[in-house]
Design an enzyme around this catalytic site. Structure first.
Site, PDB file in Angstrom:
ATOM      1  N   PRO A 162      30.670  56.028  35.760  1.00  0.00           N
ATOM      2  CA  PRO A 162      30.654  57.322  36.423  1.00  0.00           C
ATOM      3  C   PRO A 162      31.460  58.541  35.586  1.00  0.00           C
ATOM      4  CG  PRO A 162      32.397  55.323  38.008  1.00  0.00           C
ATOM      5  CD  PRO A 162      31.824  55.256  36.882  1.00  0.00           C
ATOM      6  N   LYS A 178      47.135  41.572  31.901  1.00  0.00           N
ATOM      7  CA  LYS A 178      46.337  40.834  32.942  1.00  0.00           C
ATOM      8  C   LYS A 178      46.672  39.971  32.763  1.00  0.00           C
ATOM      9  CE  LYS A 178      44.393  41.889  35.841  1.00  0.00           C
ATOM     10  NZ  LYS A 178      44.677  42.072  37.782  1.00  0.00           N
ATOM     11  N   THR A 229      40.897  39.821  35.536  1.00  0.00           N
ATOM     12  CA  THR A 229      39.117  39.787  34.804  1.00  0.00           C
ATOM     13  C   THR A 229      39.185  38.738  32.717  1.00  0.00           C
ATOM     14  OG1 THR A 229      39.137  42.233  33.007  1.00  0.00           O
ATOM     15  CG2 THR A 229      41.346  41.419  33.812  1.00  0.00           C
ATOM     16  N   ASP A 230      37.818  38.919  32.979  1.00  0.00           N
ATOM     17  CA  ASP A 230      37.375  38.527  31.275  1.00  0.00           C
ATOM     18  C   ASP A 230      37.803  39.477  31.041  1.00  0.00           C
ATOM     19  OD1 ASP A 230      35.616  40.754  31.272  1.00  0.00           O
ATOM     20  OD2 ASP A 230      33.640  39.969  31.191  1.00  0.00           O
ATOM     21  N   GLU A 231      38.486  39.974  30.625  1.00  0.00           N
ATOM     22  CA  GLU A 231      38.976  41.076  28.995  1.00  0.00           C
ATOM     23  C   GLU A 231      40.231  39.645  28.985  1.00  0.00           C
ATOM     24  OE1 GLU A 231      39.179  45.104  29.293  1.00  0.00           O
ATOM     25  OE2 GLU A 231      38.506  45.082  30.112  1.00  0.00           O
ATOM     26  N   ARG A 260      36.935  53.146  20.171  1.00  0.00           N
ATOM     27  CA  ARG A 260      38.151  53.049  20.543  1.00  0.00           C
ATOM     28  C   ARG A 260      38.732  52.145  19.875  1.00  0.00           C
ATOM     29  NH1 ARG A 260      37.455  50.512  26.199  1.00  0.00           N
ATOM     30  NH2 ARG A 260      37.685  51.748  27.156  1.00  0.00           N
ATOM     31  N   HIS A 286      38.547  48.081  19.522  1.00  0.00           N
ATOM     32  CA  HIS A 286      36.823  48.105  21.487  1.00  0.00           C
ATOM     33  C   HIS A 286      36.784  46.354  21.392  1.00  0.00           C
ATOM     34  CE1 HIS A 286      33.976  50.480  23.068  1.00  0.00           C
ATOM     35  NE2 HIS A 286      33.510  49.735  24.052  1.00  0.00           N
ATOM     36  N   ASP A 311      55.247  49.664  47.202  1.00  0.00           N
ATOM     37  CA  ASP A 311      54.821  49.386  45.566  1.00  0.00           C
ATOM     38  C   ASP A 311      54.951  48.544  45.444  1.00  0.00           C
ATOM     39  OD1 ASP A 311      55.415  49.345  42.875  1.00  0.00           O
ATOM     40  OD2 ASP A 311      56.379  50.651  41.951  1.00  0.00           O
ATOM     41  N   TYR A 341      46.323  46.185  28.544  1.00  0.00           N
ATOM     42  CA  TYR A 341      45.543  46.268  30.067  1.00  0.00           C
ATOM     43  C   TYR A 341      45.892  44.772  29.625  1.00  0.00           C
ATOM     44  CZ  TYR A 341      41.955  45.400  33.036  1.00  0.00           C
ATOM     45  OH  TYR A 341      41.673  45.105  34.166  1.00  0.00           O
ATOM     46  N   SER A 342      44.537  44.071  28.768  1.00  0.00           N
ATOM     47  CA  SER A 342      44.590  42.588  29.183  1.00  0.00           C
ATOM     48  C   SER A 342      45.786  42.117  29.021  1.00  0.00           C
ATOM     49  CB  SER A 342      43.285  42.078  27.945  1.00  0.00           C
ATOM     50  OG  SER A 342      42.965  42.998  26.748  1.00  0.00           O
TER      51      SER A 342
HETATM   52  P1  NAD Z   1      41.448  50.479  39.992  1.00  0.00           P
HETATM   53  O1  NAD Z   1      42.075  51.169  39.362  1.00  0.00           O
HETATM   54  O2  NAD Z   1      40.482  51.719  40.682  1.00  0.00           O
HETATM   55  O3  NAD Z   1      42.648  50.073  42.086  1.00  0.00           O
HETATM   56  C1  NAD Z   1      43.588  50.098  41.202  1.00  0.00           C
HETATM   57  C2  NAD Z   1      44.738  50.281  42.687  1.00  0.00           C
HETATM   58  O4  NAD Z   1      45.593  49.808  42.587  1.00  0.00           O
HETATM   59  C3  NAD Z   1      44.408  51.628  43.329  1.00  0.00           C
HETATM   60  O5  NAD Z   1      44.684  51.634  43.828  1.00  0.00           O
HETATM   61  C4  NAD Z   1      46.405  51.843  42.531  1.00  0.00           C
HETATM   62  O6  NAD Z   1      46.604  52.882  43.275  1.00  0.00           O
HETATM   63  C5  NAD Z   1      47.131  50.545  43.206  1.00  0.00           C
HETATM   64  N1  NAD Z   1      48.241  50.274  42.450  1.00  0.00           N
HETATM   65  C6  NAD Z   1      48.853  50.573  41.602  1.00  0.00           C
HETATM   66  N2  NAD Z   1      50.214  50.399  41.184  1.00  0.00           N
HETATM   67  C7  NAD Z   1      49.606  49.717  41.918  1.00  0.00           C
HETATM   68  C8  NAD Z   1      51.619  49.518  42.032  1.00  0.00           C
HETATM   69  N3  NAD Z   1      52.437  49.499  41.699  1.00  0.00           N
HETATM   70  N4  NAD Z   1      51.784  48.881  43.684  1.00  0.00           N
HETATM   71  C9  NAD Z   1      50.843  48.912  44.952  1.00  0.00           C
HETATM   72  N5  NAD Z   1      49.333  50.143  44.290  1.00  0.00           N
HETATM   73  C10 NAD Z   1      49.171  49.480  42.750  1.00  0.00           C
HETATM   74  O7  NAD Z   1      41.628  49.218  39.574  1.00  0.00           O
HETATM   75  P2  NAD Z   1      39.754  48.235  39.977  1.00  0.00           P
HETATM   76  O8  NAD Z   1      38.995  49.366  38.866  1.00  0.00           O
HETATM   77  O9  NAD Z   1      39.872  48.905  41.275  1.00  0.00           O
HETATM   78  O10 NAD Z   1      40.770  47.215  39.680  1.00  0.00           O
HETATM   79  C11 NAD Z   1      41.147  46.252  40.600  1.00  0.00           C
HETATM   80  C12 NAD Z   1      41.521  45.013  40.117  1.00  0.00           C
HETATM   81  O11 NAD Z   1      40.493  43.951  39.971  1.00  0.00           O
HETATM   82  C13 NAD Z   1      42.512  45.262  38.415  1.00  0.00           C
HETATM   83  O12 NAD Z   1      43.625  43.710  39.092  1.00  0.00           O
HETATM   84  C14 NAD Z   1      41.818  44.538  37.460  1.00  0.00           C
HETATM   85  O13 NAD Z   1      42.252  44.073  36.368  1.00  0.00           O
HETATM   86  C15 NAD Z   1      40.209  43.722  38.269  1.00  0.00           C
HETATM   87  N6  NAD Z   1      38.993  43.851  37.044  1.00  0.00           N
HETATM   88  C16 NAD Z   1      38.955  45.180  37.636  1.00  0.00           C
HETATM   89  C17 NAD Z   1      37.197  45.110  36.965  1.00  0.00           C
HETATM   90  C18 NAD Z   1      36.690  46.560  36.603  1.00  0.00           C
HETATM   91  O14 NAD Z   1      35.532  46.708  35.938  1.00  0.00           O
HETATM   92  N7  NAD Z   1      37.134  47.390  37.264  1.00  0.00           N
HETATM   93  C19 NAD Z   1      36.642  43.891  36.479  1.00  0.00           C
HETATM   94  C20 NAD Z   1      37.596  42.216  36.615  1.00  0.00           C
HETATM   95  C21 NAD Z   1      38.949  42.826  37.016  1.00  0.00           C
END
Ligand code: NAD
Length: 325
Positions: free
Chosen positions: A189, A151, A121-123, A270, A273, A58, A147-148
């Site tokens: 997905p 972040k 993230t852009d959010e 949502r 949203h 963690d 979430y945002s």
């Molecule tokens: P995801 O939810 O698919 O993966 C998150 C990973 O972090 C998982 O493998 C999870 O097991 C791990 N995790 C969660 N809590 C944890 C903890 N306390 N300790 C250790 N590991 C932990 O997320 P994602 O979509 O791959 O996003 C990854 C990053 O990119 C995030 O920081 C997200 O904010 C950022 N991001 C995502 C997007 C998008 O479109 N998905 C866009 C911009 C930025």
């Protein structure tokens, strides 16, 4: 180069690790991942095990983080709770992982003098009206969801640790990603797998919300570029000019999967949203010379559909649980 990748078993983190192995085969990678419902070690299959170490743990655990950071040259910090809908039902894990976890990473890189790249993230910028200019590095923060906002909180911590303690960090704010290994709870997905299971996909409200889509491989190349060439203390937007309404994305997905473009159901919107996200990535392009590979969304979406068709075993087990939730 020895890098520590947090969240490397998640969607974008694992895409990044695959990208690093293909582009920098002499680097060694340690992954720290808690393996929440969103993490999956199957995402790392096929990688050279001699250069890869996986630690289940963690990011909120000070000792674990400290010992791993001590032994690396740089940290790329992806780990987060990442799904807006989950944050509306249960915000606490978002505060814990996104804010407290980032604090632990920052304290460890500060103590050991290591380089950090923080993924955001852009959010964090809230949403745009249809005619507003796109987000840039100077857009004020205005987050909407748990979430945002968490972040945004993590970004603020990174900025403060750069300024107050001279931590050698950069930040990137990326738009919505798509590609292989994305959990079936997420929009693209979820639609693809609904069609593959012969159900009609669902659309929030009128589907007029606009997202700026980028392939996860292009996000990865942007992150690697910043890690190697980025200026310490700077923030970079990552985006590939992929603005589309959710309705357009759904209709294109149906068309590419040989279905009628109207074969979907509309459901209640949502809460809160965000209307539109749009990224201006000029700084990354002009200052660091980055360019995306997937400039045609249709090509990237087709490749993603093919991946989910060919990897049914990967998504089948998570699908029923995600739909039940
Ligand atoms: P995801 O939810 O698919 O993966 C998150 C990973 O972090 C998982 O493998 C999870 O097991 C791990 N995790 C969660 N809590 C944890 C903890 N306390 N300790 C250790 N590991 C932990 O997320 P994602 O979509 O791959 O996003 C990854 C990053 O990119 C995030 O920081 C997200 O904010 C950022 N991001 C995502 C997007 C998008 O479109 N998905 C866009 C911009 C930025």
């Amino acid at each position: 180069m020895r890098i520590l990748v947090t969240g490397g078993a998640g969607f974008i983190g694992s895409n990044f690790v695959h990208y690093v192995f293909s582009q920098r085969p002499d680097w060694s990678v340690t992954i720290l991942d808690k393996l929440t419902y969103a993490g999956n070690q199957e995402n790392l299959k096929g990688l050279d095990a001699s250069n890869l170490k996986f630690v289940k743990g963690d990011i909120c655990d000070e000792q674990t983080v400290d010992s791993l950071v001590k032994d690396c040259d740089a940290v790329v910090h992806f780990a987060a709770e990442s799904h807006v809908d989950n944050s509306l039902h249960s915000p606490w894990p978002f505060v814990q992982t996104n804010v407290v976890g980032t604090y632990q990473i920052l304290e460890a890189v500060r103590k050991h003098g290591k380089r950090l790249h923080h993924i955001s993230t852009d959010e964090v910028y809230g949403d745009l009206e249809l005619n507003d200019p796109k987000f840039t590095e100077d857009t004020p923060y205005n987050p909407s969801s748990p979430y945002s906002s968490t972040k945004a909180g993590s970004d603020m911590l990174v900025r403060a640790w750069i300024r107050s303690f001279g931590v050698k960090a950069t930040i990137s704010n990326c738009s919505n990603n798509y590609g292989p290994y994305q959990h079936v709870e997420k929009f693209i997905p979820r639609m693809i797998t609904e069609v593959l299971e012969d159900r009609k996909p669902k659309l929030y409200g009128q589907g007029q919300n606009i997202r700026d889509w980028i392939h996860a491989e292009d996000h990865s190349s942007g992150v690697l570029t910043i890690l190697e060439k980025g200026k310490i203390g700077e923030t970079y937007m990552i985006g590939a000019n992929g603005e589309k309404t959710n309705k357009q994305v759904l209709e294109l997905t149906l068309e590419l999967m040989g279905k009628d473009a109207t074969a979907y159901e509309q459901v209640a919107d949502r809460p809160g949203h965000d209307l539109r996200y749009g990224i201006d990535a000029s700084k990354l392009r002009s200052e660091l010379g980055w360019q995306p590979k997937y400039t045609d969304f249709k090509t990237g979406l087709k490749a993603t559909i093919d991946w989910y068709k060919q990897n049914e075993a990967w998504w089948k087990s998570q699908k029923a649980a995600a739909e039940a939730k």
